[in-house]
Design a protein around this motif. Structure first.
Motif, PDB file in Angstrom:
ATOM      1  N   HIS A 133      10.479  13.289   4.117  1.00  0.00           N
ATOM      2  CA  HIS A 133       9.334  12.385   4.269  1.00  0.00           C
ATOM      3  C   HIS A 133       9.528  11.138   3.420  1.00  0.00           C
ATOM      4  CE1 HIS A 133       5.572  10.732   2.613  1.00  0.00           C
ATOM      5  NE2 HIS A 133       5.237  10.686   3.889  1.00  0.00           N
ATOM      6  N   TYR A 134       9.960  11.313   2.167  1.00  0.00           N
ATOM      7  CA  TYR A 134      10.073  10.153   1.278  1.00  0.00           C
ATOM      8  C   TYR A 134      11.016   9.100   1.852  1.00  0.00           C
ATOM      9  CZ  TYR A 134      10.898   6.863  -2.311  1.00  0.00           C
ATOM     10  OH  TYR A 134      10.998   5.663  -2.965  1.00  0.00           O
ATOM     11  N   ARG A 135      12.173   9.559   2.367  1.00  0.00           N
ATOM     12  CA  ARG A 135      13.163   8.590   2.861  1.00  0.00           C
ATOM     13  C   ARG A 135      12.579   7.736   3.984  1.00  0.00           C
ATOM     14  NH1 ARG A 135      16.706  12.839   1.399  1.00  0.00           N
ATOM     15  NH2 ARG A 135      16.469  13.846   3.424  1.00  0.00           N
ATOM     16  N   GLN A 136      11.789   8.354   4.845  1.00  0.00           N
ATOM     17  CA  GLN A 136      11.172   7.617   5.945  1.00  0.00           C
ATOM     18  C   GLN A 136      10.013   6.741   5.445  1.00  0.00           C
ATOM     19  OE1 GLN A 136      12.226   7.695   9.123  1.00  0.00           O
ATOM     20  NE2 GLN A 136      10.636   6.265   9.809  1.00  0.00           N
ATOM     21  N   ALA A 137       9.147   7.359   4.658  1.00  0.00           N
ATOM     22  CA  ALA A 137       7.907   6.684   4.239  1.00  0.00           C
ATOM     23  C   ALA A 137       8.203   5.484   3.337  1.00  0.00           C
ATOM     24  CB  ALA A 137       6.984   7.666   3.529  1.00  0.00           C
ATOM     25  N   SER A 138       9.252   5.584   2.521  1.00  0.00           N
ATOM     26  CA  SER A 138       9.550   4.468   1.608  1.00  0.00           C
ATOM     27  C   SER A 138      10.040   3.241   2.370  1.00  0.00           C
ATOM     28  CB  SER A 138      10.578   4.899   0.560  1.00  0.00           C
ATOM     29  OG  SER A 138      11.773   5.309   1.202  1.00  0.00           O
ATOM     30  N   GLN A 139      10.449   3.437   3.617  1.00  0.00           N
ATOM     31  CA  GLN A 139      10.810   2.300   4.464  1.00  0.00           C
ATOM     32  C   GLN A 139       9.563   1.666   5.086  1.00  0.00           C
ATOM     33  OE1 GLN A 139      14.091   1.455   4.991  1.00  0.00           O
ATOM     34  NE2 GLN A 139      14.959   3.205   3.901  1.00  0.00           N
ATOM     35  N   GLU A 140       8.562   2.518   5.351  1.00  0.00           N
ATOM     36  CA  GLU A 140       7.399   2.065   6.126  1.00  0.00           C
ATOM     37  C   GLU A 140       6.235   1.583   5.267  1.00  0.00           C
ATOM     38  OE1 GLU A 140       6.172   5.161   8.797  1.00  0.00           O
ATOM     39  OE2 GLU A 140       8.191   5.364   9.641  1.00  0.00           O
ATOM     40  N   TYR A 141       6.193   2.048   4.032  1.00  0.00           N
ATOM     41  CA  TYR A 141       5.045   1.746   3.180  1.00  0.00           C
ATOM     42  C   TYR A 141       5.478   1.004   1.923  1.00  0.00           C
ATOM     43  CZ  TYR A 141       2.656   4.928   6.281  1.00  0.00           C
ATOM     44  OH  TYR A 141       2.130   5.509   7.397  1.00  0.00           O
ATOM     45  N   VAL A 160      -6.417 -17.901   5.989  1.00  0.00           N
ATOM     46  CA  VAL A 160      -6.156 -18.164   4.582  1.00  0.00           C
ATOM     47  C   VAL A 160      -5.120 -17.172   4.061  1.00  0.00           C
ATOM     48  CG1 VAL A 160      -8.078 -16.712   3.824  1.00  0.00           C
ATOM     49  CG2 VAL A 160      -7.288 -18.554   2.359  1.00  0.00           C
ATOM     50  N   ARG A 161      -4.284 -17.653   3.152  1.00  0.00           N
ATOM     51  CA  ARG A 161      -3.280 -16.773   2.538  1.00  0.00           C
ATOM     52  C   ARG A 161      -3.916 -16.037   1.375  1.00  0.00           C
ATOM     53  NH1 ARG A 161       0.933 -17.109   5.227  1.00  0.00           N
ATOM     54  NH2 ARG A 161       1.742 -15.315   4.135  1.00  0.00           N
ATOM     55  N   VAL A 162      -3.817 -14.715   1.444  1.00  0.00           N
ATOM     56  CA  VAL A 162      -4.376 -13.893   0.366  1.00  0.00           C
ATOM     57  C   VAL A 162      -3.263 -13.016  -0.207  1.00  0.00           C
ATOM     58  CG1 VAL A 162      -6.637 -13.835   1.503  1.00  0.00           C
ATOM     59  CG2 VAL A 162      -5.023 -11.951   1.856  1.00  0.00           C
ATOM     60  N   GLN A 163      -3.531 -12.461  -1.382  1.00  0.00           N
ATOM     61  CA  GLN A 163      -2.583 -11.500  -1.947  1.00  0.00           C
ATOM     62  C   GLN A 163      -2.498 -10.325  -0.975  1.00  0.00           C
ATOM     63  OE1 GLN A 163      -4.071 -10.669  -5.879  1.00  0.00           O
ATOM     64  NE2 GLN A 163      -3.789 -12.794  -6.547  1.00  0.00           N
ATOM     65  N   ARG A 164      -1.284  -9.997  -0.564  1.00  0.00           N
ATOM     66  CA  ARG A 164      -1.125  -8.958   0.449  1.00  0.00           C
ATOM     67  C   ARG A 164      -1.486  -7.594  -0.122  1.00  0.00           C
ATOM     68  NH1 ARG A 164       2.837  -5.630   2.914  1.00  0.00           N
ATOM     69  NH2 ARG A 164       4.583  -6.270   1.626  1.00  0.00           N
ATOM     70  N   ARG A 165      -2.349  -6.888   0.585  1.00  0.00           N
ATOM     71  CA  ARG A 165      -2.652  -5.512   0.217  1.00  0.00           C
ATOM     72  C   ARG A 165      -1.501  -4.644   0.734  1.00  0.00           C
ATOM     73  NH1 ARG A 165      -6.248  -6.181  -3.707  1.00  0.00           N
ATOM     74  NH2 ARG A 165      -8.396  -6.463  -3.022  1.00  0.00           N
ATOM     75  N   PRO A 166      -0.945  -3.775  -0.116  1.00  0.00           N
ATOM     76  CA  PRO A 166       0.203  -2.981   0.329  1.00  0.00           C
ATOM     77  C   PRO A 166      -0.152  -2.016   1.463  1.00  0.00           C
ATOM     78  CG  PRO A 166      -0.636  -2.206  -1.782  1.00  0.00           C
ATOM     79  CD  PRO A 166      -1.356  -3.483  -1.489  1.00  0.00           C
ATOM     80  N   ARG A 167       0.805  -1.838   2.376  1.00  0.00           N
ATOM     81  CA  ARG A 167       0.678  -0.753   3.359  1.00  0.00           C
ATOM     82  C   ARG A 167       0.783   0.542   2.554  1.00  0.00           C
ATOM     83  NH1 ARG A 167       5.900  -2.633   6.380  1.00  0.00           N
ATOM     84  NH2 ARG A 167       6.311  -2.856   4.159  1.00  0.00           N
ATOM     85  N   THR A 168      -0.240   1.374   2.655  1.00  0.00           N
ATOM     86  CA  THR A 168      -0.378   2.489   1.721  1.00  0.00           C
ATOM     87  C   THR A 168      -0.425   3.825   2.442  1.00  0.00           C
ATOM     88  OG1 THR A 168      -1.616   1.066   0.210  1.00  0.00           O
ATOM     89  CG2 THR A 168      -1.861   3.445  -0.103  1.00  0.00           C
ATOM     90  N   GLN A 169       0.332   4.788   1.917  1.00  0.00           N
ATOM     91  CA  GLN A 169       0.160   6.160   2.408  1.00  0.00           C
ATOM     92  C   GLN A 169      -0.212   7.065   1.237  1.00  0.00           C
ATOM     93  OE1 GLN A 169       3.365   8.685   4.306  1.00  0.00           O
ATOM     94  NE2 GLN A 169       1.885   8.683   5.983  1.00  0.00           N
ATOM     95  N   ILE A 170      -1.214   7.895   1.477  1.00  0.00           N
ATOM     96  CA  ILE A 170      -1.624   8.899   0.498  1.00  0.00           C
ATOM     97  C   ILE A 170      -0.985  10.215   0.922  1.00  0.00           C
ATOM     98  CG2 ILE A 170      -3.580  10.128  -0.502  1.00  0.00           C
ATOM     99  CD1 ILE A 170      -5.265   7.584   0.348  1.00  0.00           C
ATOM    100  N   VAL A 171      -0.202  10.791   0.021  1.00  0.00           N
ATOM    101  CA  VAL A 171       0.547  12.005   0.339  1.00  0.00           C
ATOM    102  C   VAL A 171      -0.093  13.166  -0.414  1.00  0.00           C
ATOM    103  CG1 VAL A 171       2.822  13.080   0.421  1.00  0.00           C
ATOM    104  CG2 VAL A 171       2.615  10.567   0.473  1.00  0.00           C
ATOM    105  N   ALA A 172      -0.817  14.000   0.306  1.00  0.00           N
ATOM    106  CA  ALA A 172      -1.452  15.165  -0.313  1.00  0.00           C
ATOM    107  C   ALA A 172      -0.495  16.337  -0.203  1.00  0.00           C
ATOM    108  CB  ALA A 172      -2.770  15.469   0.384  1.00  0.00           C
ATOM    109  N   THR A 173      -0.126  16.913  -1.354  1.00  0.00           N
ATOM    110  CA  THR A 173       0.783  18.060  -1.320  1.00  0.00           C
ATOM    111  C   THR A 173       0.021  19.305  -1.790  1.00  0.00           C
ATOM    112  OG1 THR A 173       1.516  17.759  -3.591  1.00  0.00           O
ATOM    113  CG2 THR A 173       2.729  16.566  -1.885  1.00  0.00           C
TER     114      THR A 173
END
Lengths: 391, 391
Positions: B232-240, B168-181
């Motif tokens: 990190h942001y430049r890479q992660a914004s492509q992947e998540y 079934v087609r569902v609303q896609r849950r975003p690929r998510t990264q939590i970035v703890a600084t």
């Protein structure tokens, strides 16, 4: 036939204790804590600064001193320095540890910082340790912070991480197999003839169990063949803790499953409950392997209602009936409802009765079901009854 | 500073549409339907027998005939036979298809079966198709049975299986990264110095997201170093699709993350909301990759409250304040509460205020939080406010 309450009691009494299992912090999954969790150190672990500003000695401030040389800046996460000069101060950031020798924090709002000095512009009657969150004031080391049995919602996982629990013992979810029986059933990817049905109960039951943290749930479809069912049982009772039978078993056919289970050594505790739907509910335990066996009635709504009422461990709610309902027979009636949540903090249940179908379609517009007691036949609008939301 | 309502509106307006994804029936996972689902055939697909008994012609019964030769037995799941003799009958089981040529079912309760004959002992004014659940009476073929947007609770999975939706087609849950600084943070398996803290926010956030069906959630811990954060942001914004920043960022330090995000091309929509806790909330979107960026305030309670209020899509409830509460500042106040459910179908919220700690420990005894509006400073016992349960 026994009552719903008696059935719940019998299940609680005889359901095997499946012990505990370990869940890592990195793979959080809903269950209940099987152990009490204590603080590993005082919380907070330091005298923690609550406002950006300066830290100094209260005695110096109290004596009337209003200008303080700044010895340095203390950010959060650094080893707190020692105040070597009792007339001096440190700039301190929220979350930092109070420097040794200091017992007062004054926020930037009343300060002027200039040329390495902090000047207090608006003296106030500060007291010692104002704006300091004292070490151990939330919890001393070794204090219980989560009780055994706590449901593992998100804050609990944060607490576990805080106190250094990289894994945690939880109540073990049983390895579960759903056994769909019935010659008229086909897998969902088949196109049924008009007199055939697709396997659907099993998928609804699996979805409900998985949402409650049951990680190991499988489905098997077996024909109405006592030999195959017996062979399967002997193997499955070794591999699973919980066997949930359901499927298109008509009344006559259903009766041989209880006999089959008894023949296989399952001790029967329940066969028949004064409820609608779900009257033929069966429950027993195979004490040799600690395997619990539920025989859920065949129709889809019965099986889902019985799973929620007897297998899942969901917190009780109450909802108010929006419109009157009547059910004449002396049975507990499970009524599908659409839930309305009001701005007056009430839960209102709008009946979505089943008419003559036990099919899932009728549940499309429901959020859960009410439990209407057997002692009443007429249920007036405004009366409140136990409400079970769909998992 | 903008209000909570404005912040919710801005997020709804600018959050990228991440499209849909396919979930198989065998791996049910909570989301919302992204497509409407229609019945593939009439429901029920046959004229379905509702009682065990006999099937016959109404005209024969109506003419006064009371003894019927039995031509055979029709169980559920078999191709229905043809009634070749209009004066005869079939024994039929609940769930079976009505044999062709029959238009009446009479239950066993009023019958005597003997020597291949069925005798009607208690004639009643039966009407045609009594005890027959007519083909298509629940839904004709092609009728919508689940609307797009329906939350996927267990009955919906049963309906999907019924109508043959193996995925079934569902609303896609975003690929998510939590970035703890935060330099003061250590992984949970480390023993911190008194001035250090274990990473805990990220685990609470991950648990909350996973319970809502976010299948792809990772955690990364980065030091307070703009170069590393930018790399990190430049890479992660492509992947998540979704980056949720949080961690021990003090007020002064926090300010460089927004500048860093803007420098990286993230369009800022929110920086600061008139709320407590969680005032510094930041939200922006990197429109090149449809990546949403949330900057959640550092303290654990703030970050968890903001996740529930702004990121998760949970249905609104209301709860009644059990005891008075006051909060003088003109900010929306998020008050942790313990929920009581009464037999009068009310939700009662018992405040579990934070005192001076933003630590998770204070949430151990809470079930969620109330949203107390900025327009009031005093909140009387008995008043009702929006309630958000912890995921």
């Amino acid at each position: 036939m026994i009552s719903v309450e008696t059935a719940v009691h019998l299940i609680q009494q005889h359901l095997p204790d499946w012990g505990t299992e370990t869940v890592p912090l990195t793979e959080p999954r809903y269950s209940r804590l099987a152990e009490a969790i204590s603080s590993d150190r005082p919380y907070p672990p330091i005298d923690r600064i609550m406002m950006d500003g300066i830290a100094l000695r209260w005695a110096a401030y109290e004596s009337g001193q209003r200008a303080f040389p700044i010895l340095g800046v203390v950010p959060a996460g650094e080893v707190p320095p020692m105040l070597t000069d009792p007339q001096a101060c440190f700039e301190v950031m929220t979350g930092a540890a109070l420097p040794q020798g200091c017992d007062l924090v004054i926020p930037y709002e009343v300060l002027e910082i200039r040329d390495g000095m902090a000047y207090i512009r608006h003296p106030e009657p500060w007291s010692p340790y104002q704006f300091v969150h004292r070490c151990g004031s939330d919890a001393p080391a070794g204090q219980q912070v989560l009780a055994a049995g706590t449901p593992l919602h998100s804050p609990a996982w944060g607490i576990l991480a805080s106190v250094g629990q990289t894994e945690v013992r939880v109540q073990r979810r049983p390895r579960t197999q759903i056994v769909a029986t019935g010659n008229e059933l086909l897998p969902p990817d088949h196109v049924p003839q008009p007199h055939q049905l697709r396997l659907s109960n099993a998928y609804a039951l699996m979805a409900a169990l998985k949402r409650q943290g049951y990680a190991q749930v499988s489905i098997i479809h077996l024909p109405d063949d006592p030999v195959q069912l017996a062979t399967h049982y002997r193997q499955a009772s070794q591999e699973y803790d919980l066997l949930i039978y359901c499927g298109g078993v008509s009344k006559g056919k259903f009766d041989y499953l209880p006999q089959l289970w008894r023949d296989q050594g399952v001790e029967q505790y329940i066969h028949g409950v004064a409820q609608c739907p779900g009257k033929p509910l069966w429950f027993g335990v195979d004490h040799r392997q600690q395997t619990a066996v539920f025989g859920l009635p065949g129709n889809p709504v019965s099986s889902l209602v019985c799973l929620h009422r007897y297998v899942l461990d969901m917190p009780p709610l109450y909802a108010r009936l929006a419109t009157p309902f009547a059910f004449e027979q002396p049975l507990t009636y499970f009524l599908p409802v659409k839930l309305e949540t009001t701005k007056t903090a009430e839960l209102i249940a709008h009946p979505r009765p089943m008419h003559n179908s036990g099919d899932f379609l009728a549940l499309a517009d429901s959020d859960g079901f009410l439990e209407l007691p057997a002692s009443q036949a007429v249920f007036a609008a405004g009366e409140c009854y136990r409400y079970f939301p769909w998992s």
